[in-house]
Scaffold this motif. Structure first.
Motif, PDB file in Angstrom:
ATOM      1  N   SER A  17     101.141  65.370  29.544  1.00  0.00           N
ATOM      2  CA  SER A  17     100.917  64.050  30.134  1.00  0.00           C
ATOM      3  C   SER A  17      99.468  63.618  29.929  1.00  0.00           C
ATOM      4  O   SER A  17      98.591  64.437  29.632  1.00  0.00           O
ATOM      5  CB  SER A  17     101.249  64.068  31.633  1.00  0.00           C
ATOM      6  OG  SER A  17     100.356  64.933  32.324  1.00  0.00           O
ATOM      7  N   LYS A  65     108.125  49.608  27.077  1.00  0.00           N
ATOM      8  CA  LYS A  65     109.061  50.733  27.099  1.00  0.00           C
ATOM      9  C   LYS A  65     110.424  50.208  26.659  1.00  0.00           C
ATOM     10  O   LYS A  65     110.968  49.288  27.267  1.00  0.00           O
ATOM     11  CB  LYS A  65     109.128  51.308  28.509  1.00  0.00           C
ATOM     12  CG  LYS A  65     110.119  52.435  28.713  1.00  0.00           C
ATOM     13  CD  LYS A  65     110.112  52.822  30.178  1.00  0.00           C
ATOM     14  CE  LYS A  65     111.233  53.791  30.502  1.00  0.00           C
ATOM     15  NZ  LYS A  65     111.302  54.068  31.952  1.00  0.00           N
ATOM     16  N   GLU A 100     114.424  51.021  25.164  1.00  0.00           N
ATOM     17  CA  GLU A 100     115.509  51.980  24.948  1.00  0.00           C
ATOM     18  C   GLU A 100     115.795  52.172  23.458  1.00  0.00           C
ATOM     19  O   GLU A 100     116.345  53.190  23.052  1.00  0.00           O
ATOM     20  CB  GLU A 100     116.778  51.504  25.660  1.00  0.00           C
ATOM     21  CG  GLU A 100     116.726  51.592  27.173  1.00  0.00           C
ATOM     22  CD  GLU A 100     116.623  53.014  27.673  1.00  0.00           C
ATOM     23  OE1 GLU A 100     117.253  53.912  27.075  1.00  0.00           O
ATOM     24  OE2 GLU A 100     115.911  53.251  28.659  1.00  0.00           O
ATOM     25  N   TRP A 129     112.126  58.534  22.077  1.00  0.00           N
ATOM     26  CA  TRP A 129     110.800  58.254  22.643  1.00  0.00           C
ATOM     27  C   TRP A 129     110.667  56.743  22.830  1.00  0.00           C
ATOM     28  O   TRP A 129     110.545  55.983  21.881  1.00  0.00           O
ATOM     29  CB  TRP A 129     109.703  58.794  21.726  1.00  0.00           C
ATOM     30  CG  TRP A 129     108.315  58.607  22.260  1.00  0.00           C
ATOM     31  CD1 TRP A 129     107.315  57.908  21.695  1.00  0.00           C
ATOM     32  CD2 TRP A 129     107.790  59.149  23.482  1.00  0.00           C
ATOM     33  NE1 TRP A 129     106.183  57.948  22.469  1.00  0.00           N
ATOM     34  CE2 TRP A 129     106.450  58.714  23.583  1.00  0.00           C
ATOM     35  CE3 TRP A 129     108.319  59.936  24.506  1.00  0.00           C
ATOM     36  CZ2 TRP A 129     105.633  59.052  24.662  1.00  0.00           C
ATOM     37  CZ3 TRP A 129     107.498  60.275  25.584  1.00  0.00           C
ATOM     38  CH2 TRP A 129     106.184  59.847  25.648  1.00  0.00           C
ATOM     39  N   LYS A 130     110.701  56.327  24.092  1.00  0.00           N
ATOM     40  CA  LYS A 130     110.835  54.909  24.420  1.00  0.00           C
ATOM     41  C   LYS A 130     109.535  54.114  24.274  1.00  0.00           C
ATOM     42  O   LYS A 130     109.562  52.881  24.340  1.00  0.00           O
ATOM     43  CB  LYS A 130     111.381  54.767  25.840  1.00  0.00           C
ATOM     44  CG  LYS A 130     112.739  55.424  26.024  1.00  0.00           C
ATOM     45  CD  LYS A 130     113.215  55.391  27.472  1.00  0.00           C
ATOM     46  CE  LYS A 130     114.523  56.161  27.621  1.00  0.00           C
ATOM     47  NZ  LYS A 130     115.007  56.178  29.025  1.00  0.00           N
ATOM     48  N   THR A 149      98.453  53.946  34.078  1.00  0.00           N
ATOM     49  CA  THR A 149      99.657  54.680  34.472  1.00  0.00           C
ATOM     50  C   THR A 149      99.694  56.010  33.730  1.00  0.00           C
ATOM     51  O   THR A 149      99.095  56.156  32.660  1.00  0.00           O
ATOM     52  CB  THR A 149     100.926  53.872  34.155  1.00  0.00           C
ATOM     53  OG1 THR A 149     102.063  54.528  34.690  1.00  0.00           O
ATOM     54  CG2 THR A 149     101.123  53.726  32.647  1.00  0.00           C
ATOM     55  N   ILE A 200     101.491  58.693  31.479  1.00  0.00           N
ATOM     56  CA  ILE A 200     102.553  58.824  30.481  1.00  0.00           C
ATOM     57  C   ILE A 200     102.871  60.300  30.327  1.00  0.00           C
ATOM     58  O   ILE A 200     101.974  61.115  30.087  1.00  0.00           O
ATOM     59  CB  ILE A 200     102.128  58.223  29.122  1.00  0.00           C
ATOM     60  CG1 ILE A 200     101.710  56.760  29.278  1.00  0.00           C
ATOM     61  CG2 ILE A 200     103.269  58.347  28.116  1.00  0.00           C
ATOM     62  CD1 ILE A 200     102.814  55.841  29.743  1.00  0.00           C
ATOM     63  N   ASN A 201     104.138  60.658  30.482  1.00  0.00           N
ATOM     64  CA  ASN A 201     104.553  62.054  30.454  1.00  0.00           C
ATOM     65  C   ASN A 201     105.691  62.236  29.469  1.00  0.00           C
ATOM     66  O   ASN A 201     106.590  61.395  29.371  1.00  0.00           O
ATOM     67  CB  ASN A 201     104.992  62.489  31.857  1.00  0.00           C
ATOM     68  CG  ASN A 201     105.033  64.003  31.997  1.00  0.00           C
ATOM     69  OD1 ASN A 201     105.688  64.693  31.220  1.00  0.00           O
ATOM     70  ND2 ASN A 201     104.336  64.523  33.006  1.00  0.00           N
ATOM     71  N   ASN A 235     108.066  64.102  29.756  1.00  0.00           N
ATOM     72  CA  ASN A 235     109.323  64.300  30.486  1.00  0.00           C
ATOM     73  C   ASN A 235     110.154  63.032  30.583  1.00  0.00           C
ATOM     74  O   ASN A 235     111.309  63.077  31.001  1.00  0.00           O
ATOM     75  CB  ASN A 235     109.027  64.820  31.900  1.00  0.00           C
ATOM     76  CG  ASN A 235     108.514  66.242  31.878  1.00  0.00           C
ATOM     77  OD1 ASN A 235     108.824  67.014  30.964  1.00  0.00           O
ATOM     78  ND2 ASN A 235     107.713  66.603  32.883  1.00  0.00           N
ATOM     79  N   ILE A 236     109.571  61.899  30.192  1.00  0.00           N
ATOM     80  CA  ILE A 236     110.318  60.635  30.256  1.00  0.00           C
ATOM     81  C   ILE A 236     111.545  60.666  29.348  1.00  0.00           C
ATOM     82  O   ILE A 236     112.486  59.899  29.536  1.00  0.00           O
ATOM     83  CB  ILE A 236     109.393  59.456  29.880  1.00  0.00           C
ATOM     84  CG1 ILE A 236     110.056  58.122  30.260  1.00  0.00           C
ATOM     85  CG2 ILE A 236     109.085  59.465  28.399  1.00  0.00           C
ATOM     86  CD1 ILE A 236     109.188  56.918  29.984  1.00  0.00           C
ATOM     87  N   GLU A 244     114.763  60.954  31.152  1.00  0.00           N
ATOM     88  CA  GLU A 244     115.062  59.899  32.115  1.00  0.00           C
ATOM     89  C   GLU A 244     116.422  59.258  31.817  1.00  0.00           C
ATOM     90  O   GLU A 244     116.738  58.959  30.674  1.00  0.00           O
ATOM     91  CB  GLU A 244     113.953  58.844  32.055  1.00  0.00           C
ATOM     92  CG  GLU A 244     114.187  57.646  32.936  1.00  0.00           C
ATOM     93  CD  GLU A 244     113.133  56.579  32.700  1.00  0.00           C
ATOM     94  OE1 GLU A 244     112.434  56.208  33.659  1.00  0.00           O
ATOM     95  OE2 GLU A 244     113.002  56.127  31.546  1.00  0.00           O
ATOM     96  N   THR A 296     118.812  56.015  32.317  1.00  0.00           N
ATOM     97  CA  THR A 296     118.713  54.591  32.636  1.00  0.00           C
ATOM     98  C   THR A 296     120.045  53.900  32.365  1.00  0.00           C
ATOM     99  O   THR A 296     120.949  54.472  31.746  1.00  0.00           O
ATOM    100  CB  THR A 296     117.625  53.908  31.788  1.00  0.00           C
ATOM    101  OG1 THR A 296     117.919  54.101  30.395  1.00  0.00           O
ATOM    102  CG2 THR A 296     116.252  54.461  32.103  1.00  0.00           C
TER     103      THR A 296
END
Length: 561
Positions: A292, A319, A321, A344-345, A399, A401-402, A404-405, A408, A410
């Motif tokens: 991160s 970001k 999709e 990777w968004k 913010t 950024i990691n 691990n997103i 996620e 959605t």
């Protein structure tokens, strides 16, 4: 001589006289008739003007010959027909088709020679009634004129497309590819491009592939703004000798004096291509123990300048999709690393929906940590060239950024009325100086507050022009992503931007041409293979046979009486 013979002789003389008259008339009047519905063989006015530049023999070798797959035979046929059109208007254009793989003993040497010239072959899978085989094809041509040489790409890369779709897309671009190559090789360079330096812009090795491509058509040179502090008017005078300024990912703040130089360059007719990162965020900073990092706004001191011109680049991250593939190590620590592909968004893959010639018929374009662009009402015409997908949104900064997103989850509900964010905008019109009714940072007697008709392009990602480096720190093809192995259309998009900003001949408008190529449905052909053979081969023979029988019968009946 009987009356019948006299009439026949008069008819013959009349026909010969008419043919002779038409032959004489045709020598003084040249016209090509294109009976296709989409006028695919009607060359544009721009192409015809470029053809006139060919004063000496121009030799073209086209490497589409031999036992080609069906799709490439179509490309071969369309290429031959188009070159025939070019040659019809100028006999100095001489072309031939060559098979580089014809002689097995020399084929490897030919492949190496073409590869060194930048002509890379492609291996395609040929599916013939369920039987698959591999074929090597060189979809290239080389044009030589006055000891100068240029490569002509005949097959357009369209990521994720089938071979048939690539061929169709390539036929759409054929006239542009050929005309662009002829223009490069026959026309002396006239326009000058300044690659701006001095504010932490990308290094030359990071934009090497872009510079090499630009150098084929234009004079380019570095231009540093460091001298503005000591001699601002001298810097302005020097910059105004260029036609286009490229500002590629600056990372250091611009002074007011430097802004005045850029502003007056624009007001005096200079074109600009802005590639701006409004957020400080790099992919490499994520490859640490925590996976991160902090993304935060970058202050370039350009916001007031952009606002005056009619746009704003927001300090946020898009970001999407519709992201790009990324390989990450998975598994427990200490165990053997296993890599898995994730979405990777923060690296949107953008597929143009605009019909503007800059982006028309382009494939996917890859962004990295792009920001949203707002357009403001000020009388300047704005055209959104590229935008994110409907399933995208802005993430404010600062913010975290990691990585691990990627895990996620959605749904479309997370992106209600948030998508379609502009990422690249074309602005055209008369720009107002940001220093209008303001105290000038340095004295300028020639100061102007409004420009004549001008244009600029803004891209909210400086990395779009950046080529990656291999393990030996050598630049690789612009648009090629080593993380996923995909080749994006970044280079074509950027070259279109440059051509549009500088092209007085209208070459870029050839891209607007739409062709309607009828294609066979292979699945239906396989399903009804025998029936298709009967229709395409047997039916014409049957019709011919019936015609012959009927003709013979009628002839016998006529003369038997």
């Amino acid at each position: 001589m009987t009356t019948s013979n006299k009439n026949n002789l008069k008819s013959l003389l009349g026909i010969l006289t008419l043919v002779l008259f038409l032959n004489v008339l045709s020598k003084g009047y040249f016209h090509r008739f294109d009976l296709t519905k989409d006028k695919r063989y009607t060359l544009s006015t721009t192409s015809l003007n470029i053809i006139k530049q060919v004063q000496n023999p121009l030799y073209v070798k086209i490497y589409l010959q031999g036992d080609l797959p069906a799709d490439f035979k179509r490309l071969q046929s369309e290429t031959r027909d188009l070159f025939e059109e070019f040659k019809a208007y100028n006999k100095n254009i001489i072309f031939e088709f060559v098979n580089p793989l014809e002689n097995e003993d020399e084929s490897m040497d030919n492949i190496k020679e073409l590869y060194l010239k930048g002509l890379t072959p492609i291996n395609i899978t040929v599916d013939d009634k369920g039987k698959q085989s591999q074929e090597m094809v060189f979809p290239w041509a080389i044009a030589v004129y006055n000891n100068k040489e240029v490569n002509i790409p005949l097959l357009k890369n369209i990521m994720g497309a089938s071979t048939t779709e690539k061929v169709v897309g390539s036929v759409q671009h054929l006239e542009y590819s050929i005309a662009d190559a002829i223009n490069k090789i026959t026309k002396e360079k006239q326009k000058k491009i300044a690659v701006m330096k001095g504010n932490g812009e990308l290094q030359d090795v990071q934009i090497a592939k872009f510079l090499i491509q630009v150098r084929e058509s234009y004079h380019i040179g570095p231009f540093t703004l460091d001298s503005v502090a000591k001699n601002p008017m001298g810097s302005l005078d020097a910059l105004q000798k260029y036609d286009l300024a490229i500002i590629a990912k600056p990372t250091e703040t611009f002074t007011d004096s430097e802004k005045q130089v850029l502003d007056q360059f624009i007001i005096n007719g200079g074109k600009t291509l802005w590639l701006i990162d409004q957020v400080n965020m790099e992919m490499d900073s994520l490859y640490n123990v925590t996976g991160s990092t902090l993304a935060f706004p970058r202050d370039l001191n350009l916001n007031d300048m952009f606002f005056k011109y009619g746009f704003r680049i927001n300090p946020d991250l898009v970001k999407d999709e519709q992201g790009s593939p990324i390989k990450l190590a998975t598994g427990d620590p200490g165990s053997a690393a296993q890599f898995q592909v994730f979405n990777w968004k923060f690296a949107p893959q953008v597929y143009p929906i605009s019909s503007h010639p800059i982006v028309k018929n382009l494939g996917g374009i890859k962004f990295d940590f792009a920001s949203g662009i707002d357009t403001l009402k000020n009388g300047i015409k704005k055209t959104v060239l590229l935008q994110s997908s409907q399933y995208s949104k802005k993430i404010g900064t600062p913010t975290e950024i990691n990585l691990n997103i990627v895990a996620e989850e959605t749904s479309p509900n997370h992106y209600k009325n948030t998508g379609n964010i502009p990422l690249s905008v074309l602005l055209e019109g008369s720009f107002l100086s940001m220093f209008e009714n303001r105290v000038l940072p340095f004295d300028q007697k020639s100061f102007q507050s409004i420009s004549k008709a001008n244009k600029m392009i803004v891209i909210s990602d400086g990395d779009l022009v950046k080529n990656q480096l291999d393990k030996n720190f050598q630049p690789i093809e612009l648009g090629y992503d080593q993380r996923s192995g995909n080749l994006f259309d970044n280079k074509d998009f950027l070259m279109n931007c440059v051509n549009y900003l500088l092209d007085d001949t209208g070459l870029i408008n050839i891209r607007s041409k739409d062709l309607d190529l009828p294609l066979l449905d292979k699945e239906k052909v396989y399903e009804k293979y025998t029936f298709t053979q009967i229709i395409t081969i047997g039916l014409p023979l049957l019709i011919l046979l019936l015609f012959g029988v009927a003709f013979t019968f009628l002839r016998k009946k006529k003369y038997s009486n």
